[in-house]
Design an enzyme around this catalytic site. Structure first.
Site, PDB file in Angstrom:
ATOM      1  N   GLY A  88      -3.913  -5.633  -2.299  1.00  0.00           N
ATOM      2  CA  GLY A  88      -4.502  -4.304  -2.318  1.00  0.00           C
ATOM      3  C   GLY A  88      -3.995  -3.484  -3.509  1.00  0.00           C
ATOM      4  O   GLY A  88      -4.645  -3.407  -4.533  1.00  0.00           O
ATOM      5  N   SER A 184      -4.125 -11.936  -4.853  1.00  0.00           N
ATOM      6  CA  SER A 184      -4.395 -10.639  -5.448  1.00  0.00           C
ATOM      7  C   SER A 184      -3.107  -9.857  -5.693  1.00  0.00           C
ATOM      8  O   SER A 184      -2.211 -10.351  -6.374  1.00  0.00           O
ATOM      9  CB  SER A 184      -5.380  -9.868  -4.565  1.00  0.00           C
ATOM     10  OG  SER A 184      -5.966  -8.806  -5.280  1.00  0.00           O
ATOM     11  N   TYR A 185      -2.963  -8.640  -5.116  1.00  0.00           N
ATOM     12  CA  TYR A 185      -1.736  -7.875  -5.342  1.00  0.00           C
ATOM     13  C   TYR A 185      -0.526  -8.531  -4.681  1.00  0.00           C
ATOM     14  O   TYR A 185       0.615  -8.171  -4.970  1.00  0.00           O
ATOM     15  CB  TYR A 185      -1.886  -6.426  -4.858  1.00  0.00           C
ATOM     16  CG  TYR A 185      -0.810  -5.517  -5.408  1.00  0.00           C
ATOM     17  CD1 TYR A 185      -0.909  -5.026  -6.708  1.00  0.00           C
ATOM     18  CD2 TYR A 185       0.315  -5.193  -4.666  1.00  0.00           C
ATOM     19  CE1 TYR A 185       0.081  -4.222  -7.247  1.00  0.00           C
ATOM     20  CE2 TYR A 185       1.321  -4.381  -5.192  1.00  0.00           C
ATOM     21  CZ  TYR A 185       1.194  -3.898  -6.486  1.00  0.00           C
ATOM     22  OH  TYR A 185       2.188  -3.107  -7.022  1.00  0.00           O
ATOM     23  N   ASP A 381     -14.141 -15.459 -10.021  1.00  0.00           N
ATOM     24  CA  ASP A 381     -13.603 -14.135  -9.723  1.00  0.00           C
ATOM     25  C   ASP A 381     -13.576 -13.309 -11.000  1.00  0.00           C
ATOM     26  O   ASP A 381     -13.065 -13.764 -12.028  1.00  0.00           O
ATOM     27  CB  ASP A 381     -12.188 -14.267  -9.150  1.00  0.00           C
ATOM     28  CG  ASP A 381     -11.499 -12.926  -8.956  1.00  0.00           C
ATOM     29  OD1 ASP A 381     -12.209 -11.922  -8.729  1.00  0.00           O
ATOM     30  OD2 ASP A 381     -10.258 -12.880  -9.009  1.00  0.00           O
ATOM     31  N   HIS A 433     -12.632 -14.551  -5.663  1.00  0.00           N
ATOM     32  CA  HIS A 433     -11.292 -13.998  -5.487  1.00  0.00           C
ATOM     33  C   HIS A 433     -10.613 -14.554  -4.241  1.00  0.00           C
ATOM     34  O   HIS A 433      -9.408 -14.762  -4.233  1.00  0.00           O
ATOM     35  CB  HIS A 433     -11.420 -12.476  -5.380  1.00  0.00           C
ATOM     36  CG  HIS A 433     -10.139 -11.726  -5.533  1.00  0.00           C
ATOM     37  ND1 HIS A 433      -9.426 -11.686  -6.716  1.00  0.00           N
ATOM     38  CD2 HIS A 433      -9.429 -10.974  -4.652  1.00  0.00           C
ATOM     39  CE1 HIS A 433      -8.346 -10.944  -6.557  1.00  0.00           C
ATOM     40  NE2 HIS A 433      -8.321 -10.500  -5.323  1.00  0.00           N
TER      41      HIS A 433
END
Length: 478
Positions: A88, A184-185, A381, A433
């Protein structure tokens, strides 16, 4: 409020306090209370146990993180423990990892029923999903200001505290091989938590967490590499104009992801306008919409890509806001009202306090510690594309052990891979992603190889059947 209502509130508060007291005094008894007996909408049997609940990571402020453990389908005592973290920052691992990617329970289109994911990673490991930090998913704090003071440092510290307390509740995992995964994060969360564990182990040699390695997908690693790689990918994929590509490189390359300059914001807005209404997390798949024409296109798409549904988040939003579901998962409820569940928390992201611009130094430190480190990337992605990951890994300046080559699934190229001294890089062909969402079978092969420590080698049959480059060229010319 009536006297009866106040009595009920007092009863709820006492029940919660008793539960917390029981958790503190007898963690193994709390494990039994956390066992999930039945899930609403589950019309199938499962051959594994699963548990859900809270672990308090800060008594003073009342910070508590929500977890969901699904044991391995077969012989869980012999399988490693794998933690999954979404990023996020502010997005739920229940929403993504569990409910639409690698977890065993996925939500049907009606938002009320479930189906069993045949490619769940609990085919090969015990899976632990964690909503982190507080304010994400079902995780909460009794101190409201905690939600506005999240950041990388506290997230790593709280996640370590969670693990130490959780293992006391589940002592059968003490000494078990342990791996951390995420996307991701979580490209920040995963190596930062790994570093915290490595340092904890050095200071507590008699009670270590048996961390063996970590794997991150489409991960935020280095702001500069991620920026230039993203703009290059957007341009090479035909999503933006030459002019916009040049401006992005000039204005945005050295900007922070959290606090970009106004010029960068403006040119980024132009880039999104040029791209049109696409899913930037998966640039070749349809977007989720209620438009009738798109529904017809989606039906055609489903005939080709039978397992992909672009609206999975909407299904989860309905399911995990159900009071019956929250009761089944032992979600803390105040005044007997269901807790509002969000896929991602805007407040957590908006008020994020600290975020280093690069993880590269951390990678060098953790490679030196001997951890098994894998990085993978879905190649469709646009958010953190393969080009970004290429640049980040190249910046590590590692020695190549096994050069770039294709790997296969069912006789078809499933991606490419390269092995370095201390790190393995894998791409997954046709995945966005969320790799396990788009390519679930290939993702299961990936986690199997990672846990086994074996490379994504091409199959012998494919190697034997390949013609040389010159033969192919000759055939083409003729």
């Amino acid at each position: 409020m009536s006297a009866w209502s106040w009595d009920f509130v007092i009863f709820v508060l006492i029940s919660v306090q008793c539960s917390l007291t029981l958790s503190d005094s007898d963690p193994i008894a709390q494990q039994k209370l956390d066992q999930v007996k039945d899930l609403p909408g589950q019309n199938f049997n499962v051959e594994f146990e699963h548990y859900a609940g809270y672990v308090t990571v800060n008594q003073e402020s009342g910070r508590a993180l929500f977890y969901w453990l699904t044991e391995a389908v077969e012989d869980p005592a012999s399988k490693p423990l794998v933690l999954w973290l979404n990023g996020g920052p502010g997005c739920s691992s229940i929403a993504y990892g569990m409910a639409e990617e690698l977890g065993p329970f996925h939500v049907q289109k009606d938002g009320k029923s479930l189906y069993l994911n045949p490619y769940s990673w609990n085919n090969v490991a015990n899976l632990l999903f964690l909503d982190s930090p507080v304010g994400v998913g079902y995780s909460y704090s009794n101190t409201t200001s905690d939600i506005y003071n999240n950041g990388d440092k506290r997230t790593a510290a709280d996640s370590l505290e969670f693990l130490l307390n959780w293992i006391e509740r589940f002592p059968e995992y003490k000494g078990r091989d342990f791996y951390i995964t995420g996307e991701s994060y979580a490209g920040h969360y995963v190596p930062q938590l790994s570093q915290a564990i490595v340092r904890h182990n050095k200071a507590n040699v008699e009670s270590p967490i048996n961390l063996k390695g970590y794997m991150v997908g489409n991960a935020l690693i280095d702001d500069y590499s991620d920026h230039i790689g993203r703009y290059e990918y957007m341009w090479a994929s035909g999503l933006i104009s030459d002019q916009t590509y040049k401006k992005l490189n000039k204005v945005c390359s050295n900007e922070s992801f959290f606090n970009p300059a106004q010029q960068c914001v403006e040119i980024t807005d132009i880039a999104y306008q040029e791209m049109g209404n696409i899913d930037f997390y998966s640039i070749f798949t349809p977007t989720c919409t209620t438009n009738g024409i798109t529904k017809r296109l989606m039906r055609r798409w489903h005939k080709v890509q039978q397992s992909y549904d672009p609206c999975t988040q909407q299904h989860s939003l309905v399911y995990f806001n159900s009071p019956e579901v929250q009761n089944a998962l032992h979600v803390y409820q105040s005044n007997n009202t269901s807790r509002r569940w969000e896929i991602c928390s805007d407040a957590v992201e908006m008020y994020w306090k600290d975020s280093p611009t690069s993880m590269l130094d951390l990678y060098h430190e953790l490679i030196s510690s001997g951890l098994r480190i894998w990085v993978y990337s879905g190649d469709t992605d646009g958010v953190i594309p393969v080009t970004s990951t290429h640049y980040s890994i190249d910046a590590l300046n590692l020695t190549t052990i096994n050069p770039w080559h294709a790997w296969y699934e069912d006789g078809q190229v499933a991606g490419r891979t390269q092995t370095y001294e201390g790190l393995t890089y894998v791409t997954v062909r046709g995945a966005g992603h969320e790799v396990p969402l788009h390519k679930p079978k290939q993702a299961l092969t990936l986690i199997k190889s990672f846990l086994a420590g074996t490379s994504m080698a091409p199959s012998e049959q494919v190697i034997k059947s390949k013609t040389s480059a010159s033969e192919k060229l000759q055939t083409f010319i003729i």
